[in-house]
Motif scaffolding. Structure first.
Motif, PDB file in Angstrom:
ATOM      1  N   GLU A   1       1.693  -5.041   6.766  1.00 42.83           N
ATOM      2  CA  GLU A   1       1.611  -4.001   5.747  1.00 42.83           C
ATOM      3  C   GLU A   1       0.489  -2.999   6.049  1.00 42.83           C
ATOM      4  O   GLU A   1       0.670  -1.781   5.912  1.00 42.83           O
ATOM      5  N   VAL A   2      -0.653  -3.499   6.477  1.00 45.85           N
ATOM      6  CA  VAL A   2      -1.776  -2.604   6.785  1.00 45.85           C
ATOM      7  C   VAL A   2      -1.445  -1.705   7.974  1.00 45.85           C
ATOM      8  O   VAL A   2      -1.748  -0.504   7.967  1.00 45.85           O
TER       9      VAL A   2
ATOM     10  N   ALA B   1      -1.779 -13.954   6.330  1.00 48.64           N
ATOM     11  CA  ALA B   1      -2.312 -12.983   7.282  1.00 48.64           C
ATOM     12  C   ALA B   1      -1.219 -12.201   7.996  1.00 48.64           C
ATOM     13  O   ALA B   1      -1.367 -10.993   8.227  1.00 48.64           O
ATOM     14  N   VAL B   2      -0.123 -12.859   8.351  1.00 46.72           N
ATOM     15  CA  VAL B   2       0.945 -12.172   9.076  1.00 46.72           C
ATOM     16  C   VAL B   2       1.511 -11.042   8.224  1.00 46.72           C
ATOM     17  O   VAL B   2       1.682  -9.901   8.695  1.00 46.72           O
TER      18      VAL B   2
ATOM     19  N   LEU C   1       0.842  -1.186   0.000  1.00 45.60           N
ATOM     20  CA  LEU C   1       0.000   0.000   0.000  1.00 45.60           C
ATOM     21  C   LEU C   1       0.881   1.242   0.000  1.00 45.60           C
ATOM     22  O   LEU C   1       1.942   1.249   0.628  1.00 45.60           O
ATOM     23  N   GLU C   2       0.441   2.273  -0.681  1.00 48.71           N
ATOM     24  CA  GLU C   2       1.236   3.485  -0.771  1.00 48.71           C
ATOM     25  C   GLU C   2       0.313   4.694  -0.852  1.00 48.71           C
ATOM     26  O   GLU C   2      -0.676   4.675  -1.596  1.00 48.71           O
ATOM     27  N   VAL C   3       0.617   5.723  -0.082  1.00 46.44           N
ATOM     28  CA  VAL C   3      -0.101   6.991  -0.198  1.00 46.44           C
ATOM     29  C   VAL C   3       0.653   7.859  -1.196  1.00 46.44           C
ATOM     30  O   VAL C   3       1.852   8.100  -1.038  1.00 46.44           O
ATOM     31  N   ALA C   4      -0.060   8.309  -2.228  1.00 46.81           N
ATOM     32  CA  ALA C   4       0.581   9.064  -3.307  1.00 46.81           C
ATOM     33  C   ALA C   4      -0.260  10.283  -3.642  1.00 46.81           C
ATOM     34  O   ALA C   4      -1.480  10.299  -3.403  1.00 46.81           O
TER      35      ALA C   4
ATOM     36  N   ASP D   1       2.207   5.404   9.018  1.00 47.10           N
ATOM     37  CA  ASP D   1       3.162   6.249   8.307  1.00 47.10           C
ATOM     38  C   ASP D   1       2.496   7.574   7.936  1.00 47.10           C
ATOM     39  O   ASP D   1       1.643   7.626   7.050  1.00 47.10           O
ATOM     40  N   HIS D   2       2.885   8.650   8.609  1.00 45.29           N
ATOM     41  CA  HIS D   2       2.318   9.970   8.328  1.00 45.29           C
ATOM     42  C   HIS D   2       3.336  10.884   7.654  1.00 45.29           C
ATOM     43  O   HIS D   2       3.145  12.109   7.612  1.00 45.29           O
ATOM     44  N   SER D   3       4.409  10.302   7.124  1.00 49.56           N
ATOM     45  CA  SER D   3       5.484  11.108   6.542  1.00 49.56           C
ATOM     46  C   SER D   3       5.024  11.906   5.327  1.00 49.56           C
ATOM     47  O   SER D   3       5.634  12.917   4.979  1.00 49.56           O
TER      48      SER D   3
END
Length: 327
Positions: free
Chosen positions: A209-210, A203-204, A105-108, A216-218
């Motif tokens: 990752e979730v 699941a692990v 997952l990635e925030v873009a 991550d708020h960078s």
């Protein structure tokens, strides 16, 4: 649609049929080629042979009938009938999907004219899914704030995962139904699916990752940090007692020195509560906003807008300092 992995011969034929059902770009020639490939892969039945020998010029209804009968003879379920977490099995029928897929997952950033500029992109087996789905990932607030909606539980949960490229969920949309199944987590697509099959993760690895991307708020700008803190910390029950629900939080698009909280009263009114930054950091701003919203609405300095044209008076909860919004 995007495919990630080949699976069994039954799965490959199923995937092609699923695409044939929804993709106008898929024609009779694609199904005939898929039938030929299925024979090469070891599948065999009278109708499958007939389908493989058909002509691309045959009527689509005739091809569809051959496809339907081929699936029946091979024991392959029709698209749309496979239960969540299952896949077409070798030899026919269905079987629990193995956890062979990977998730990142990635925030873009989004394009400047879409919302306030961020999306959660989903990569399955290294392939970006959200653009192949409805077109654009969901805003991070919609996925992670105040609750992480991607956390998997034994109770299936359906979560929006992609929206139209214009930025509106509903104009175009893709959902996933998330189910924890022992040591696996299953995703099953609905709406504008980016691939014909569901996916399953260990699941692990999924949980790590979730949790990672949620923490991550960078990527956040100051107003996004303030917004996350406000949405996490405000007293929603107090607001609901006054008939108010939070719609969105962001800097005013006309004035970056104003942080705005937009609320709604049923489908009747929008209410806007503005706070000036005045050099404050996001944490201080969030505290100020939450303190304001904890007061009775009659004490707010707020503006309002009627959603229904017939409403010409302010909401009943309005105080003396409330004013009509100017746009």
């Amino acid at each position: 649609m995007t495919e990630t992995g080949n699976g069994s011969a039954e799965q490959r034929l199923y995937d092609t049929v699923a695409r044939w059902n929804v993709d106008p770009g898929y024609g009779p020639a694609d199904m005939i080629h898929a039938a030929c490939q299925a024979l090469v892969d070891g599948l065999d039945s009278p109708m499958l042979r007939e389908l493989a020998g058909a002509s691309a010029r045959d009527p689509s209804c005739d091809i569809s009938e051959l496809v339907t009968e081929s699936l029946k003879e091979l024991g392959i379920p029709a698209p749309g009938t496979v239960p969540p977490g299952f896949a077409p099995a070798t030899g026919g029928g269905v079987a629990r999907r193995p956890g062979v897929d990977s998730l990142r997952l990635e925030v873009a950033p989004t394009l400047e004219d879409v919302g306030d500029g961020f999306q959660v992109q989903v990569y399955v087996n290294g392939t970006e899914m959200t653009s192949a789905a409805a077109g654009l990932g969901m805003d991070p607030y919609e996925i992670f704030v105040p609750t992480n909606h991607l956390v998997a539980t034994a109770e299936p949960r359906t979560v929006p995962i992609a929206r139209c490229s214009c930025g509106v969920y509903g104009c175009g949309s893709t959902d996933v139904t998330i189910t924890r199944d022992g040591e696996l987590v299953h995703w099953d697509w609905s709406g504008e699916a980016p691939m014909a099959r569901g996916v399953s993760f260990p699941a692990v690895e999924y949980d790590v990752e979730v949790a990672r991307v949620a923490a991550d708020h960078s990527w956040e700008t100051a107003d996004r940090t303030a917004g996350r803190l406000v949405l996490t910390e405000l007293d929603r029950e107090r607001l609901r007692a006054h008939g108010l629900e939070t719609s969105w939080v962001a800097n005013d698009y006309c004035d970056d020195d104003v942080f705005r909280v937009a609320l709604q009263i049923d489908r009747d009114y929008q209410v806007f509560v503005d706070t000036r930054w005045r050099g404050r950091g996001p944490e201080e701003m969030a505290r100020e906003v939450c303190a304001t919203l904890a007061l009775p609405p009659s004490e707010w300095h707020a503006t309002w807008r009627a959603i229904k044209p017939a409403l010409t008076k302010p909401p009943k909860i309005a105080g003396r300092s409330w004013r009509p919004a100017q746009f």
